[in-house]
Scaffold this motif. Structure first.
Motif, mmCIF file in Angstrom:
data_model
loop_
_atom_site.group_PDB
_atom_site.id
_atom_site.type_symbol
_atom_site.label_atom_id
_atom_site.label_comp_id
_atom_site.label_asym_id
_atom_site.label_seq_id
_atom_site.Cartn_x
_atom_site.Cartn_y
_atom_site.Cartn_z
ATOM 1 N N HIS A 74 0.863 -1.164 -0.072
ATOM 2 C CA HIS A 74 0.055 0.016 -0.015
ATOM 3 C C HIS A 74 0.924 1.239 0.057
ATOM 4 C CE1 HIS A 74 0.738 1.043 4.202
ATOM 5 N NE2 HIS A 74 0.875 -0.190 4.407
ATOM 6 N N LYS A 75 2.236 1.229 0.307
ATOM 7 C CA LYS A 75 3.070 2.212 0.329
ATOM 8 C C LYS A 75 3.433 2.699 -1.179
ATOM 9 C CE LYS A 75 4.892 0.989 4.823
ATOM 10 N NZ LYS A 75 5.214 2.220 5.717
ATOM 11 N N TYR A 76 3.054 1.914 -2.087
ATOM 12 C CA TYR A 76 3.802 2.231 -3.327
ATOM 13 C C TYR A 76 2.623 2.618 -4.134
ATOM 14 C CZ TYR A 76 7.933 -0.401 -1.878
ATOM 15 O OH TYR A 76 8.900 -0.694 -1.156
ATOM 16 N N TYR A 77 1.525 3.035 -3.755
ATOM 17 C CA TYR A 77 0.685 3.622 -4.602
ATOM 18 C C TYR A 77 -0.322 4.604 -3.887
ATOM 19 C CZ TYR A 77 -2.490 0.128 -3.202
ATOM 20 O OH TYR A 77 -3.530 -0.551 -2.526
ATOM 21 N N ASP A 78 -0.789 5.866 -4.364
ATOM 22 C CA ASP A 78 -1.615 6.626 -3.650
ATOM 23 C C ASP A 78 -2.861 6.995 -4.805
ATOM 24 O OD1 ASP A 78 -0.267 8.519 -5.057
ATOM 25 O OD2 ASP A 78 0.449 9.215 -3.234
ATOM 26 N N GLN A 79 -2.735 6.652 -5.727
ATOM 27 C CA GLN A 79 -3.790 7.158 -6.948
ATOM 28 C C GLN A 79 -4.295 5.806 -7.652
ATOM 29 O OE1 GLN A 79 -1.235 9.668 -9.149
ATOM 30 N NE2 GLN A 79 -2.600 11.324 -8.648
ATOM 31 N N ILE A 80 -5.609 5.944 -7.759
ATOM 32 C CA ILE A 80 -6.372 4.891 -8.323
ATOM 33 C C ILE A 80 -7.239 5.538 -9.509
ATOM 34 C CG2 ILE A 80 -8.077 3.150 -7.968
ATOM 35 C CD1 ILE A 80 -6.994 2.774 -5.043
ATOM 36 N N GLY A 81 -7.361 4.906 -10.556
ATOM 37 C CA GLY A 81 -8.037 5.703 -11.577
ATOM 38 C C GLY A 81 -8.678 4.304 -12.489
ATOM 39 N N ILE A 82 -9.134 4.607 -13.724
ATOM 40 C CA ILE A 82 -9.539 3.853 -14.672
ATOM 41 C C ILE A 82 -8.976 3.877 -16.002
ATOM 42 C CG2 ILE A 82 -11.826 3.467 -13.713
ATOM 43 C CD1 ILE A 82 -12.827 5.780 -15.856
ATOM 44 N N GLY A 83 -9.030 2.847 -16.657
ATOM 45 C CA GLY A 83 -8.518 2.738 -18.098
ATOM 46 C C GLY A 83 -9.321 1.694 -18.975
ATOM 47 N N ILE A 84 -8.859 1.701 -20.256
ATOM 48 C CA ILE A 84 -9.635 0.868 -21.073
ATOM 49 C C ILE A 84 -8.516 -0.185 -21.775
ATOM 50 C CG2 ILE A 84 -11.036 0.102 -23.093
ATOM 51 C CD1 ILE A 84 -12.279 2.850 -22.572
ATOM 52 N N ASP A 85 -8.526 -1.398 -21.441
ATOM 53 C CA ASP A 85 -7.574 -2.241 -22.193
ATOM 54 C C ASP A 85 -8.178 -2.766 -23.413
ATOM 55 O OD1 ASP A 85 -6.139 -4.368 -22.771
ATOM 56 O OD2 ASP A 85 -6.718 -5.794 -21.135
ATOM 57 N N GLU A 127 -12.335 -1.730 -0.821
ATOM 58 C CA GLU A 127 -13.123 -2.972 -0.982
ATOM 59 C C GLU A 127 -14.284 -2.600 -1.746
ATOM 60 O OE1 GLU A 127 -11.350 -3.932 2.639
ATOM 61 O OE2 GLU A 127 -10.237 -4.015 0.720
ATOM 62 N N ASN A 128 -14.446 -1.221 -2.216
ATOM 63 C CA ASN A 128 -15.803 -1.130 -2.827
ATOM 64 C C ASN A 128 -15.871 0.249 -3.461
ATOM 65 O OD1 ASN A 128 -18.597 -0.899 -3.152
ATOM 66 N ND2 ASN A 128 -19.023 0.025 -1.338
ATOM 67 N N ILE A 129 -14.733 0.159 -4.788
ATOM 68 C CA ILE A 129 -14.993 1.107 -5.751
ATOM 69 C C ILE A 129 -15.530 0.699 -7.151
ATOM 70 C CG2 ILE A 129 -13.187 2.356 -7.262
ATOM 71 C CD1 ILE A 129 -10.985 1.692 -5.373
ATOM 72 N N GLN A 130 -16.549 1.757 -7.484
ATOM 73 C CA GLN A 130 -17.539 1.433 -8.390
ATOM 74 C C GLN A 130 -16.826 1.890 -9.618
ATOM 75 O OE1 GLN A 130 -21.396 1.864 -9.263
ATOM 76 N NE2 GLN A 130 -22.098 0.687 -7.590
ATOM 77 N N PHE A 131 -16.939 1.055 -10.955
ATOM 78 C CA PHE A 131 -16.489 1.679 -11.903
ATOM 79 C C PHE A 131 -17.737 1.239 -13.050
ATOM 80 C CE2 PHE A 131 -13.651 -1.911 -13.586
ATOM 81 C CZ PHE A 131 -14.013 -2.508 -12.424
ATOM 82 N N GLY A 190 -16.060 6.269 -19.473
ATOM 83 C CA GLY A 190 -15.760 5.669 -18.314
ATOM 84 C C GLY A 190 -15.768 6.202 -17.289
ATOM 85 N N PHE A 191 -16.518 5.689 -15.967
ATOM 86 C CA PHE A 191 -16.836 6.594 -14.994
ATOM 87 C C PHE A 191 -16.150 5.810 -13.766
ATOM 88 C CE2 PHE A 191 -20.068 7.045 -17.948
ATOM 89 C CZ PHE A 191 -20.695 8.510 -17.642
ATOM 90 N N GLN A 196 -17.161 10.929 -14.690
ATOM 91 C CA GLN A 196 -16.866 10.696 -15.985
ATOM 92 C C GLN A 196 -15.215 11.052 -16.257
ATOM 93 O OE1 GLN A 196 -16.821 12.667 -19.477
ATOM 94 N NE2 GLN A 196 -18.564 11.647 -20.536
ATOM 95 N N LEU A 197 -14.363 10.058 -16.404
ATOM 96 C CA LEU A 197 -13.054 10.194 -16.539
ATOM 97 C C LEU A 197 -12.548 9.971 -17.981
ATOM 98 C CD1 LEU A 197 -11.635 9.007 -13.192
ATOM 99 C CD2 LEU A 197 -12.306 11.371 -13.722
ATOM 100 N N ILE A 198 -13.368 9.288 -18.572
ATOM 101 C CA ILE A 198 -12.721 8.779 -20.019
ATOM 102 C C ILE A 198 -13.934 9.157 -20.982
ATOM 103 C CG2 ILE A 198 -12.473 6.906 -21.677
ATOM 104 C CD1 ILE A 198 -10.859 5.688 -19.344
ATOM 105 N N ASN A 199 -13.887 9.671 -22.162
ATOM 106 C CA ASN A 199 -14.982 10.365 -22.902
ATOM 107 C C ASN A 199 -14.243 9.959 -24.501
ATOM 108 O OD1 ASN A 199 -16.931 11.219 -24.556
ATOM 109 N ND2 ASN A 199 -16.918 13.167 -23.642
#
Ligand code: MG
Length: 203
Positions: A74-85, A127-131, A190-191, A196-199
């Motif tokens: 957990h010390k190696y990241y502080d940001q969580i986002g979304i992406g499309i593979d 434990e509860n991130i909606q996307f 993408g949300f 909305q973070l991806i358009n």
């Protein structure tokens, strides 16, 4: 910067493609040239007839590390986002059948869309991130981090046995069920937690 992608991290998605549920994380890489530049569309590649979206939670590494223990991950990241593979499913299927690597199907230019903003790890309940992904205004994928087989921390601990993680590296953490094709003229949104973070337009 490298992009490490986890496959089959949601049971429902592994099943929808007829895949085994893995006992340890399955991963592959995308080069930095896979990232779609800001405000650019995705140009449908000419080498596929079955381009699929896979919306995923993405973790951004903020510290150099190797052989990271899960309890310290957990010390190696502080940001969580979304992406499309983005995946050329027809090519991936051929690779799978022939036991070949997936890069041709997964790592081409434009195969990674990344959200315009990041969420802070502290503000999100891991434990509860909606996307959510909408195609032409209709919800096609609705995911939640609670359904991941391997947590962010487990993934980081596992991957760092093989790769040194560097600041700015991105980890795509797998897609929930609902993957499907896109066509020229489609729009993907993408949300993360409703924002909305991806358009992205497909051209
Ligand atoms: Mg994926």
């Amino acid at each position: 910067m490298k992009i490490i992608c986890i496959g089959r991290n949601y049971i429902d998605h592994a099943k929808e493609l007829g895949n085994q549920v893995p006992e340890e994380p399955l991963f592959f890489l995308k080069p930095d040239s896979a990232v779609i530049a800001k405000k650019q569309p995705l140009f449908y590649p000419e080498f596929t007839n079955d381009l699929h979206y896979e919306l995923e939670l993405v973790v951004r590494i903020n510290r150099l590390g190797k052989h990271i223990e899960e309890k310290f991950a957990h010390k190696y990241y502080d940001q969580i986002g979304i992406g499309i593979d983005f995946t050329a499913r027809d090519i991936q299927q051929k690779c799978k059948e022939n036991g070949l690597p997936w890069e041709k199907a997964k790592s081409f230019d434009g195969s990674a869309a990344i959200g315009k903003k990041w969420g802070s790890k502290e503000e999100l309940n891991q434990e509860n991130i909606q996307f959510e992904l909408k195609k032409n205004g209709t919800t096609v994928q609705l995911g939640n981090s609670k359904d991941m087989m391997f947590s962010f921390d487990k993934i980081i601990a596992y991957i760092s046995q093989f790769y040194t993680l560097k600041i700015g590296d991105l980890i795509f953490t797998g897609t929930p069920s609902g993957v499907g094709p896109v066509n020229i003229g489609d729009r993907l949104e993408g949300f993360l937690e409703g924002e909305q973070l991806i358009n992205l337009a497909i051209r």
